[in-house]
Design an enzyme around this catalytic site. Structure first.
Site, mmCIF file in Angstrom:
data_model
loop_
_atom_site.group_PDB
_atom_site.id
_atom_site.type_symbol
_atom_site.label_atom_id
_atom_site.label_comp_id
_atom_site.label_asym_id
_atom_site.label_seq_id
_atom_site.Cartn_x
_atom_site.Cartn_y
_atom_site.Cartn_z
ATOM 1 N N GLU A 269 0.822 -1.210 0.000
ATOM 2 C CA GLU A 269 0.000 0.000 0.000
ATOM 3 C C GLU A 269 0.856 1.261 0.000
ATOM 4 O O GLU A 269 0.626 2.186 -0.771
ATOM 5 C CB GLU A 269 -0.936 -0.012 1.202
ATOM 6 C CG GLU A 269 -1.897 1.151 1.222
ATOM 7 C CD GLU A 269 -2.877 1.067 2.377
ATOM 8 O OE1 GLU A 269 -3.555 2.070 2.639
ATOM 9 O OE2 GLU A 269 -2.957 0.007 3.013
ATOM 10 N N GLY A 302 -6.137 7.056 10.097
ATOM 11 C CA GLY A 302 -6.728 7.095 11.425
ATOM 12 C C GLY A 302 -6.076 6.147 12.392
ATOM 13 O O GLY A 302 -5.931 6.441 13.571
ATOM 14 N N ALA A 303 -5.653 4.969 11.909
ATOM 15 C CA ALA A 303 -5.084 3.956 12.795
ATOM 16 C C ALA A 303 -3.582 3.812 12.658
ATOM 17 O O ALA A 303 -2.924 3.340 13.578
ATOM 18 C CB ALA A 303 -5.752 2.604 12.531
ATOM 19 N N SER A 304 -3.018 4.194 11.521
ATOM 20 C CA SER A 304 -1.582 4.023 11.338
ATOM 21 C C SER A 304 -1.024 5.143 10.479
ATOM 22 O O SER A 304 -1.761 5.872 9.810
ATOM 23 C CB SER A 304 -1.287 2.664 10.676
ATOM 24 O OG SER A 304 -1.854 2.619 9.375
ATOM 25 N N THR A 305 0.286 5.274 10.499
ATOM 26 C CA THR A 305 0.969 6.206 9.612
ATOM 27 C C THR A 305 2.064 5.436 8.899
ATOM 28 O O THR A 305 2.698 4.551 9.479
ATOM 29 C CB THR A 305 1.544 7.407 10.383
ATOM 30 O OG1 THR A 305 2.049 8.367 9.445
ATOM 31 C CG2 THR A 305 2.663 7.010 11.329
ATOM 32 N N GLN A 306 2.262 5.752 7.638
ATOM 33 C CA GLN A 306 3.226 5.037 6.825
ATOM 34 C C GLN A 306 4.260 5.983 6.261
ATOM 35 O O GLN A 306 3.964 7.149 5.969
ATOM 36 C CB GLN A 306 2.517 4.311 5.674
ATOM 37 C CG GLN A 306 1.602 3.192 6.138
ATOM 38 C CD GLN A 306 0.823 2.581 4.989
ATOM 39 O OE1 GLN A 306 0.222 3.291 4.188
ATOM 40 N NE2 GLN A 306 0.811 1.270 4.919
#
Length: 575
Positions: A269, A302-306
């Site tokens: 992703e 909202g739940a993670s950062t990449q």
């Protein structure tokens, strides 16, 4: 090496479609529901199934390694400092220095003006100036279905191939965008795979109507599901995927590519989003020297950062990326790119809010005996008002608290308006910059990452999703420096009655945003701390942000489609 794309099944061509959709709402705006349904739990293996023991936190969650005693001790000391010494808003001046030594000259590219070497500068298939490569048609099509938890989205891309170089990347001519009704994600149909497949019928019919019949058998199709389907567990999710794939192959004319109906790996992703941006900016593809560098992508859901970037190591030192899952060896358009990527689960914007609220509440309970009124955690309710330095003075909001080792309770958070510096001290505990680092250097939470100031000193940094959604409405233009973001954050945290809010006078969008979100100070403080403390970006480092570049939507779907059509595709022979 991950070769993009792997051998798959299709090539080639529709009249130019337009952006359109079935009844829908934008799930990205539903921040308190799931936040980023496309990114949360993206790195968890499919075989994990349901979580055991009610554990709400993944292994890398910012609160996972903190026991109740540790959190209480840290929070107590921290909040003591905040409430007694931290009411300053942190005043300072901010000035843009233009192009510093670490800012590339090409940073002047505007969002609506792409560089000459971007594929988007190529002629269109219908321009009369199109010279396709030998054996290739001037126009081709690709279908990518984003099967998120809140709904499925179909992207039908139209590409022009007008550069005679066989290795050249195509130009994106148009995109047909169709969604299912809100809430009709594949994960909604647990135990009913047939209904899951049928939920895609209307959008698939729109694709059939748009693609010329002569090109349908040569238009590749893929479905990439995200977090929602993963949460069903391996058995139920695989049953849905198998039925969707069977249904697509038997009832529709488009060839489904090999391994084309899957739950997308979080690694892919982030890399697909990286492909999208670097493709549009003309930084990847034939004729691009490695020394030119590529752009980095930082995506905040909202739940993670990449984060994904291509480090450039000094050839004299012979340094390279340490081995591990963070290494993504990409072969794209005939060139090799060794990327660093990581998805920080638990560090998305909604999870950051959650962690900060938990820390503040723990301190409230911990300090209660010293105030003469001991509080039992399990007795907390909405009637309890807990002072929060990251919210505007007097603002109230009912929040759910659920730290590890404690029962879930609801309380009323009330802002103290303590300001940026006070809020930042809470946020920095959650970011865990000082966590044990087994493989130096580490960014934060003990996660290995080469220092961007050393191996990515001159490349563009693009911030997506919630970065854009929170910062752009307040009037900060792209590109901006980290110090600009700090000043904006300080001004917002100063509160409505401060002179700093004069910068928003006349900006109706900014005032509407600030009025509607009592945690705006928290959100911006987290973003600033993530970039400056977490990723160690210099105060004058330029950050680019956007939802589109030259009217082309940013995100992973386009990159995935490009990877798909760049593979060895063949048309269906059974039609």
């Amino acid at each position: 090496m991950v070769s993009f794309p792997p051998n798959q099944s299709t090539t080639n061509p529709l009249p130019l479609p337009t952006h359109t959709q079935l009844p829908t709402s934008d799930p990205a705006d539903d921040e308190d529901a799931e936040g980023d349904d496309d990114m949360n739990l993206a790195n968890a293996p499919l075989s994990t199934g349901k979580r055991k023991g009610g554990d709400r936190y993944g292994a890398s969650h910012p609160l996972k390694s903190l026991t109740p005693k540790r959190i209480a001790a840290i929070a107590a000391g921290l909040l003591f400092l905040i409430f007694f010494f931290g009411r300053s808003t942190g005043t300072f001046s901010s000035s843009r220095t233009g192009s510093g030594s670490d800012i590339p000259d090409e940073a002047a590219v505007r969002l609506d003006k792409l560089p000459p070497n971007s594929p988007q500068k190529l002629p269109s298939a219908n321009s009369g100036q199109c010279t396709p490569p030998p054996g290739k048609k001037a126009k081709s099509y690709a279908i990518m279905i984003d099967a998120g938890s809140t709904g499925s989205r179909l992207h039908l891309y139209t590409f022009s191939h007008c550069d005679p170089d066989p290795k050249a990347l195509p130009k994106l001519e148009d995109e047909l965008f169709v969604t299912t009704k809100p809430g009709n994600g594949l994960s909604k149909f647990k135990g009913n795979p047939n209904a899951a497949a049928e939920s895609l019928r209307d959008m698939m019919q729109r694709a059939v109507d748009a693609v010329p019949k002569s090109e349908q058998s040569c238009t590749p199709l893929a479905v990439k599901a995200t977090a929602g389907l993963r949460l069903l567990g391996s058995k139920d999710s695989q049953a849905i995927l198998d039925e969707v794939e069977r249904w697509l192959k038997t009832e529709w004319p488009f060839p489904v590519v090999e391994d084309g109906v899957v739950i997308m790996d979080g690694r892919d992703e982030g890399v697909y989003a990286w492909i999208t941006i670097n493709y549009l900016l003309g930084l990847i593809g034939p004729g691009q020297p490695a020394s030119a560098g590529t752009a980095a992508v930082m995506d905040l859901g909202g739940a993670s950062t990449q984060i994904v970037f291509e480090p450039i190591f000094d050839p004299v030192t012979k340094d390279k990326l340490a081995p591990g899952d963070h290494v993504y060896d990409l072969d794209f358009a005939g060139a090799r790119h060794v990327l660093y990527q990581h998805s920080h689960l638990g560090y998305g914007l909604m999870q950051a809010r959650r962690a900060v609220h938990n820390l503040v509440a723990y301190s409230h309970v911990w300090l209660s005996p010293h105030k003469g009124s001991p509080i039992d955690w399990d007795s907390l309710s909405e009637k309890d008002k807990i002072h929060n330095p990251c919210m505007f003075k007097g603002e109230k909001k009912v929040v759910t608290l659920d730290p590890p080792g404690r029962n879930e309770v609801q309380v009323t958070m009330e802002g103290t308006g303590a300001g940026f510096e006070a809020c930042r001290r809470v946020v920095e505990v959650m970011i865990a910059k000082d966590a044990a680092c087994e493989e130096p250097p580490c960014a934060f939470a003990g996660v290995y990452q080469p220092k961007m100031g050393e191996v990515f000193a001159a490349g563009k940094v693009w911030a997506l999703s919630f970065f854009y959604d929170r910062i752009a409405p307040l009037g900060l233009k792209s590109p901006f420096s980290i110090s600009d973001l700090r000043q904006l954050t300080s001004d917002v945290c100063a509160g409505r009655k401060s002179s700093a809010w004069s910068r928003f006078k006349g900006n109706k969008e900014a005032m509407a945003e600030l009025t509607d979100r009592p945690e705006y100070c928290l959100d911006l403080t987290f973003m600033y701390s993530l970039l400056s403390l977490g990723y160690e970006l210099d105060e004058e480092r330029q950050i680019w942000m956007g939802k589109k570049v030259s009217d082309v939507e940013l995100g992973w779907a386009l990159g995935a489609a490009l990877a798909m059509i760049e593979g060895h595709l063949s048309c269906r022979a059974d039609l």
